[in-house]
Design an enzyme around this catalytic site. Structure first.
Site, PDB file in Angstrom:
ATOM      1  N   GLY A 322       0.821  -1.211   0.000  1.00 22.49           N
ATOM      2  CA  GLY A 322       0.000   0.000   0.000  1.00 22.49           C
ATOM      3  C   GLY A 322       0.850   1.254   0.000  1.00 22.49           C
ATOM      4  O   GLY A 322       0.510   2.257  -0.635  1.00 22.49           O
ATOM      5  N   TRP A 325       2.086   1.724  -3.482  1.00 21.09           N
ATOM      6  CA  TRP A 325       1.012   2.249  -4.329  1.00 21.09           C
ATOM      7  C   TRP A 325       0.942   3.768  -4.243  1.00 21.09           C
ATOM      8  O   TRP A 325       0.666   4.450  -5.232  1.00 21.09           O
ATOM      9  CB  TRP A 325      -0.324   1.640  -3.900  1.00 21.09           C
ATOM     10  N   HIS A 326       1.198   4.320  -3.050  1.00 19.50           N
ATOM     11  CA  HIS A 326       1.051   5.755  -2.874  1.00 19.50           C
ATOM     12  C   HIS A 326       2.096   6.563  -3.618  1.00 19.50           C
ATOM     13  O   HIS A 326       1.843   7.716  -3.975  1.00 19.50           O
ATOM     14  CB  HIS A 326       1.097   6.115  -1.380  1.00 19.50           C
ATOM     15  N   GLY A 327       3.263   6.024  -3.859  1.00 20.28           N
ATOM     16  CA  GLY A 327       4.250   6.818  -4.565  1.00 20.28           C
ATOM     17  C   GLY A 327       5.558   6.092  -4.784  1.00 20.28           C
ATOM     18  O   GLY A 327       5.909   5.163  -4.044  1.00 20.28           O
ATOM     19  N   PHE A 483      -0.974  10.552  -6.938  1.00 21.99           N
ATOM     20  CA  PHE A 483      -0.955   9.105  -6.769  1.00 21.99           C
ATOM     21  C   PHE A 483      -1.753   8.404  -7.852  1.00 21.99           C
ATOM     22  O   PHE A 483      -1.805   7.197  -7.885  1.00 21.99           O
ATOM     23  CB  PHE A 483      -1.499   8.711  -5.392  1.00 21.99           C
TER      24      PHE A 483
END
Length: 483
Positions: A322, A325-327, A483
């Site tokens: 996760g 996924w954000h960056g 994002f």
């Protein structure tokens, strides 16, 4: 095109009028909304319209193929190919530069420098969100949660619908697609929900988030080594409020706009800073993402089946991914890994605490009430500060900046430069609403439902004017656009 702008206001007014004018022609209405959504996306960069359609086409074809395949092995193979295709597209555009730079640094560290194929890759806005929707659509067909759509138009509208296209919420096919098979209707309920959410979202973003960003958070994070410990403490409190008001404000507007077009999205935030544990926090924060990670990553990894050790592993891996996924940055990797480790540790400690000092279960007893109340207060304070510590790495542009920020908490004797009564007041107001009745927004929406249309228009227009008048100049992009 950003929500709180004149351009979007004109765009949405046109879409609103035309979409309801053709409500008697369902297919024409859906086709119009697809065209409007693609225009909305092209406003950012028309070159990625083909990518958006390609993602849609992969999901549509894979969904039909899964539905028609009879052998279980073939069904799994199709789901795998579809998922890999989506992730390959996402990985190239979002992580190509990050992994190449990291690989170059690794080669240099071991004395094996090489010329690598560096190139500038533009990140398409919203790619993470529409990629996750495409993946979940095919997986849900495989699981039997939704029927494969024969209409390419319906799938295209589901993937590209403009309110949620660039920053969520991540809408499930099972929630949205059935609405496309019913006649569109703008009910009083949807009208009340839409207007209240749009006004609350605008106030959160344009007033609270923007003021905190410009007057407190951005200056403090620009050079944390030059400000006092008080600035740093209130600065991270300010960022916790800023990112909440920024992202939940976007979600409110997106849900409100969809409601005014006759569609219902599920809530994406539920007063996350009143959570008394990290587990509860993730049930309340960015709900569409946290439930997506739970259903499509944590559960397939094994969830809480297979013993405590595997559960801790699955929690860590879910949050670690996760974070990625954000960056595409090591600070996001750390942020995800930290949350994963703390969730695992919290689960372990909660079990041990219950063995040592079981929580009181008698709600009528005075001692039980005091004990459970104290647990809750301590839990809220601990969870909030744990989340704030992680926010330092989420907001910092590098580990160096984050370490300077943390080291600065030793400078308690230095004078404050950025803490003002106004900034502190905005933080206090935002935190106050974390502890108001959960259904306060629904009560307001129900009250709005019964107002005469002319009065409703005056109140809505007046609310927008007041927000616009007191907001700082300029419109900053929403944080989650990156994002």
């Amino acid at each position: 095109m950003i929500f709180p702008t004149v351009e979007f206001g004109i765009f949405f007014l046109i879409v609103f009028v035309i979409s309801w004018a053709v409500r008697g022609l369902p297919e024409a209405r859906k086709l119009f909304l697809v065209g409007a959504s693609y225009f909305f996306y092209a406003w950012w960069d028309w070159r990625f319209l083909g990518l958006l359609f390609l993602s849609t086409l992969i999901s549509y074809i894979a969904g039909l193929a899964v539905a028609r395949a009879e052998r279980e092995g073939l069904r799994k193979f199709i789901v795998g190919i579809s998922t890999v295709s989506h992730l390959a597209i996402l990985g190239f555009f979002k992580y190509y530069g990050f992994f190449l730079v990291s690989f170059a640094a690794l080669l240099e560290a071991v004395g094996l420098e090489r010329d690598l194929p560096f190139m500038q890759v533009i990140l398409p806005i919203g790619i993470s969100f529409f990629t996750f929707q495409g993946i979940s659509y095919v997986v849900d067909i495989y699981r039997g949660h939704v029927t494969a759509e024969r209409s390419l138009l319906n799938v295209t509208l589901y993937i590209s619908f403009f309110p949620q296209l660039v920053a969520g919420p991540i809408v499930r096919a099972a929630d949205f697609l059935p609405q496309l098979h019913r006649p569109a209707a703008l009910t009083r309920e949807y009208l009340g929900i839409g207007l209240v959410l749009i006004l609350s979202g605008l106030a959160k973003k344009m007033v609270i988030a923007n003021y905190l960003a410009t007057e407190l958070v951005d200056p403090v994070f620009f050079d944390p080594g030059m400000v006092s410990a008080l600035d740093l403490l209130i600065g991270i409190y300010g960022y916790a409020v800023q990112i909440y008001c920024d992202f939940s404000g976007y979600s409110d507007i997106a849900i409100g706009v969809a409601a005014l077009l006759g569609y219902r999205f599920l809530d994406n935030f539920n007063q996350p800073y009143r959570a008394a544990s990290l587990q509860d926090f993730w049930r309340r924060w960015h709900i569409s993402l946290s439930t997506w990670l739970r259903d499509y990553l944590y559960v397939p990894l094994g969830g809480n089946r297979g013993g405590e050790v595997k559960t801790y592993r699955n929690l860590f891996l879910t949050m670690f991914l996760g974070g990625i996924w954000h960056g595409a940055a090591w600070t996001f990797v750390f942020w995800g890994a930290f949350h994963g480790a703390m969730l695992a540790a919290e689960r372990y400690m909660k079990g041990k605490l219950e063995e040592f000092a079981p929580s009181h279960t008698d709600p009528g007893g005075f001692i039980a009430t005091i004990g459970n109340g104290a647990r809750y207060v301590v839990g809220v304070i601990w969870t909030f500060h744990l989340v704030c510590f992680a926010w330092i790495f989420f907001r910092a542009d590098s580990f160096s900046t984050a370490s300077d920020y943390i080291a600065g908490f030793a400078r308690w004797g230095d004078p404050s430069l950025y803490v003002t009564p106004f900034a502190a007041g905005l933080i206090a107001i935002a935190m106050f609403f974390q502890f108001t009745p959960v259904r306060l927004g629904n009560w307001l929406a129900r009250g709005v439902e019964y107002l005469p249309a002319p009065l409703l228009a005056v109140l809505f227009g007046g609310g927008i004017w007041v927000i616009w008048a007191i907001a700082p100049e300029g419109v900053a992009p929403f944080i989650y656009f990156q994002f």
